[in-house]
Enzyme design. Structure first.
Site, PDB file in Angstrom:
ATOM      1  N   ARG A 128       1.202  -4.067  -8.198  1.00 27.85           N
ATOM      2  CA  ARG A 128       2.958  -4.717  -8.355  1.00 27.85           C
ATOM      3  C   ARG A 128       3.750  -2.876  -8.845  1.00 27.85           C
ATOM      4  O   ARG A 128       2.914  -1.786  -9.064  1.00 27.85           O
ATOM      5  CB  ARG A 128       3.836  -5.343  -9.778  1.00 27.85           C
ATOM      6  CG  ARG A 128       2.975  -6.998  -9.534  1.00 27.85           C
ATOM      7  CD  ARG A 128       3.795  -7.701 -10.724  1.00 27.85           C
ATOM      8  NE  ARG A 128       2.890  -8.959 -10.800  1.00 27.85           N
ATOM      9  CZ  ARG A 128       2.170  -9.211 -11.376  1.00 27.85           C
ATOM     10  NH1 ARG A 128       1.202  -8.452 -11.852  1.00 27.85           N
ATOM     11  NH2 ARG A 128       1.679 -10.735 -11.254  1.00 27.85           N
ATOM     12  N   LYS A 180       2.844  -9.066 -15.594  1.00 27.84           N
ATOM     13  CA  LYS A 180       4.101 -10.026 -15.947  1.00 27.84           C
ATOM     14  C   LYS A 180       3.725 -10.739 -17.285  1.00 27.84           C
ATOM     15  O   LYS A 180       2.384 -10.953 -17.712  1.00 27.84           O
ATOM     16  CB  LYS A 180       4.459 -11.091 -14.858  1.00 27.84           C
ATOM     17  CG  LYS A 180       5.403 -10.108 -13.829  1.00 27.84           C
ATOM     18  CD  LYS A 180       5.417 -11.125 -13.008  1.00 27.84           C
ATOM     19  CE  LYS A 180       6.014 -10.626 -10.925  1.00 27.84           C
ATOM     20  NZ  LYS A 180       6.370 -11.781 -10.336  1.00 27.84           N
ATOM     21  N   TYR A 225      -1.938 -16.289  -0.623  1.00 27.99           N
ATOM     22  CA  TYR A 225      -2.770 -16.028   0.676  1.00 27.99           C
ATOM     23  C   TYR A 225      -3.647 -16.162   1.654  1.00 27.99           C
ATOM     24  O   TYR A 225      -4.685 -15.542   2.802  1.00 27.99           O
ATOM     25  CB  TYR A 225      -3.304 -14.680  -0.470  1.00 27.99           C
ATOM     26  CG  TYR A 225      -2.032 -13.494  -0.313  1.00 27.99           C
ATOM     27  CD1 TYR A 225      -1.484 -13.128  -0.384  1.00 27.99           C
ATOM     28  CD2 TYR A 225      -2.126 -13.694  -2.135  1.00 27.99           C
ATOM     29  CE1 TYR A 225      -0.013 -11.611  -0.590  1.00 27.99           C
ATOM     30  CE2 TYR A 225      -1.104 -12.863  -2.292  1.00 27.99           C
ATOM     31  CZ  TYR A 225      -0.374 -12.060  -2.168  1.00 27.99           C
ATOM     32  OH  TYR A 225       0.257 -11.239  -2.869  1.00 27.99           O
ATOM     33  N   ARG A 276       0.246  -4.358  -1.319  1.00 28.84           N
ATOM     34  CA  ARG A 276      -0.301  -4.961  -2.629  1.00 28.84           C
ATOM     35  C   ARG A 276      -0.369  -6.459  -1.988  1.00 28.84           C
ATOM     36  O   ARG A 276      -1.486  -7.878  -1.351  1.00 28.84           O
ATOM     37  CB  ARG A 276       1.039  -6.200  -3.859  1.00 28.84           C
ATOM     38  CG  ARG A 276      -0.020  -7.093  -4.695  1.00 28.84           C
ATOM     39  CD  ARG A 276       1.438  -6.841  -6.184  1.00 28.84           C
ATOM     40  NE  ARG A 276       1.182  -8.584  -6.696  1.00 28.84           N
ATOM     41  CZ  ARG A 276       0.174  -8.726  -7.562  1.00 28.84           C
ATOM     42  NH1 ARG A 276      -0.439  -7.164  -7.740  1.00 28.84           N
ATOM     43  NH2 ARG A 276       0.879  -9.526  -8.064  1.00 28.84           N
ATOM     44  N   HIS A 323       5.561  -3.951  -1.581  1.00 26.48           N
ATOM     45  CA  HIS A 323       4.552  -4.604  -2.135  1.00 26.48           C
ATOM     46  C   HIS A 323       4.466  -5.513  -0.702  1.00 26.48           C
ATOM     47  O   HIS A 323       3.071  -6.236  -1.526  1.00 26.48           O
ATOM     48  CB  HIS A 323       6.047  -5.323  -2.822  1.00 26.48           C
ATOM     49  CG  HIS A 323       5.706  -6.523  -3.396  1.00 26.48           C
ATOM     50  ND1 HIS A 323       5.112  -5.952  -4.970  1.00 26.48           N
ATOM     51  CD2 HIS A 323       5.463  -7.622  -3.482  1.00 26.48           C
ATOM     52  CE1 HIS A 323       4.631  -7.595  -5.283  1.00 26.48           C
ATOM     53  NE2 HIS A 323       4.955  -8.285  -4.576  1.00 26.48           N
ATOM     54  N   HIS A 325      -2.328 -12.935 -11.699  1.00 26.19           N
ATOM     55  CA  HIS A 325      -1.487 -14.452 -11.338  1.00 26.19           C
ATOM     56  C   HIS A 325      -2.145 -15.091 -12.744  1.00 26.19           C
ATOM     57  O   HIS A 325      -2.755 -15.527 -13.207  1.00 26.19           O
ATOM     58  CB  HIS A 325      -2.065 -14.736 -10.002  1.00 26.19           C
ATOM     59  CG  HIS A 325      -1.014 -13.827  -8.717  1.00 26.19           C
ATOM     60  ND1 HIS A 325      -1.481 -14.391  -7.664  1.00 26.19           N
ATOM     61  CD2 HIS A 325       0.411 -13.064  -8.847  1.00 26.19           C
ATOM     62  CE1 HIS A 325      -1.245 -13.983  -6.684  1.00 26.19           C
ATOM     63  NE2 HIS A 325      -0.156 -13.343  -7.599  1.00 26.19           N
TER      64      HIS A 325
END
Length: 241
Positions: free
Chosen positions: A91, A115, A220, A188, A185, A211
């Site tokens: 990220r 995150k 994806y 990524r 981004h 994730h």
């Protein structure tokens, strides 16, 4: 409500924000005893469609990166930075916050905090390891200013950590020169898609991307299916119907 807003061309994400704001407002009124009910709770939140992310082809990634002049300290930095993002699927925040003591180049690994401050070890590809090594040995020392000793890997012209804005600006300059519509981004997204196209396991890609929910990674596979539809339309005798 979904059908009405769709007819008016209102984005569902905008509607969701409005509904959320109304719910908060009426909750405040009930807490202040101005109202006894919260009518906004009767309004259903719109169903959010998953947006399929843009993805670059491998040759497009190579074209963008090849435009970087690596004879300068800034060029060494940019090549190492964007190679790393593509090689590790980072990220933007993970890249700008990366610190020197989180690099394990001899082992081909970096430690990142994603995150929710979730920590993960991510493998680094050979090209990115090489570009990082060149930058750390020759490029970064030239960007250090005076007594400033930032722990950040990627520095700006003042010797401080490179900002998101600075990264976005540099990447936009490269994509405009390359004639390619992409954002940082997108690297990524491309990383994840290229892994899956190469046969990587979905769970493994989830871990690599950091994730918490595999449904986020699942999008994806939708990109991959779009490619399959295009191949079918192009090559099957009944595909273009």
């Amino acid at each position: 409500m979904d059908r009405q807003t769709a007819k008016k061309g209102v984005d569902q994400r905008t509607v969701a924000k409005i509904v959320s704001s109304l719910r908060s407002f009426f909750t405040f009124l009930t807490l202040e005893q101005e109202r006894e009910d919260n009518p906004a709770r009767l309004v259903e939140m719109p169903k959010m469609e998953q947006r399929i992310p843009g993805v670059l082809r491998v040759e497009e990634v190579e074209r963008i990166l090849s435009l970087i002049d690596t004879s300068t300290a800034y060029g060494m930095r940019d090549r190492a930075l964007f190679e790393l993002i593509y090689s590790c699927g980072l990220r933007i925040s993970e890249a700008v916050e990366l610190e020197i003591d989180k690099l394990y180049l001899e082992e081909g690994l970096i430690r990142v905090f994603g995150k929710g401050s979730r920590e993960r070890l991510v493998p680094v590809g050979g090209e990115a390891v090489y570009r990082l090594g060149v930058y750390m040995e020759f490029g970064r020392p030239a960007l250090v200013k005076g007594n400033k000793r930032s722990p950040k890997v990627f520095l700006n012209h003042r010797g401080m950590g490179l900002s998101r804005k600075g990264m976005w600006k540099r990447f936009r300059e490269l994509t405009e020169r390359a004639g390619i519509d992409a954002k940082v981004h997108t690297l990524r997204h491309s990383y994840a898609t290229h892994l899956l196209e190469g046969g990587a396991d979905l769970r493994a890609v989830q871990e690599l991307l950091g994730h918490s929910d595999i449904n986020t990674t699942q999008i994806y596979t939708h990109v991959d299916r779009e490619d399959l539809r295009q191949y079918h339309a192009e090559f099957h005798p009944r595909g273009a119907g």
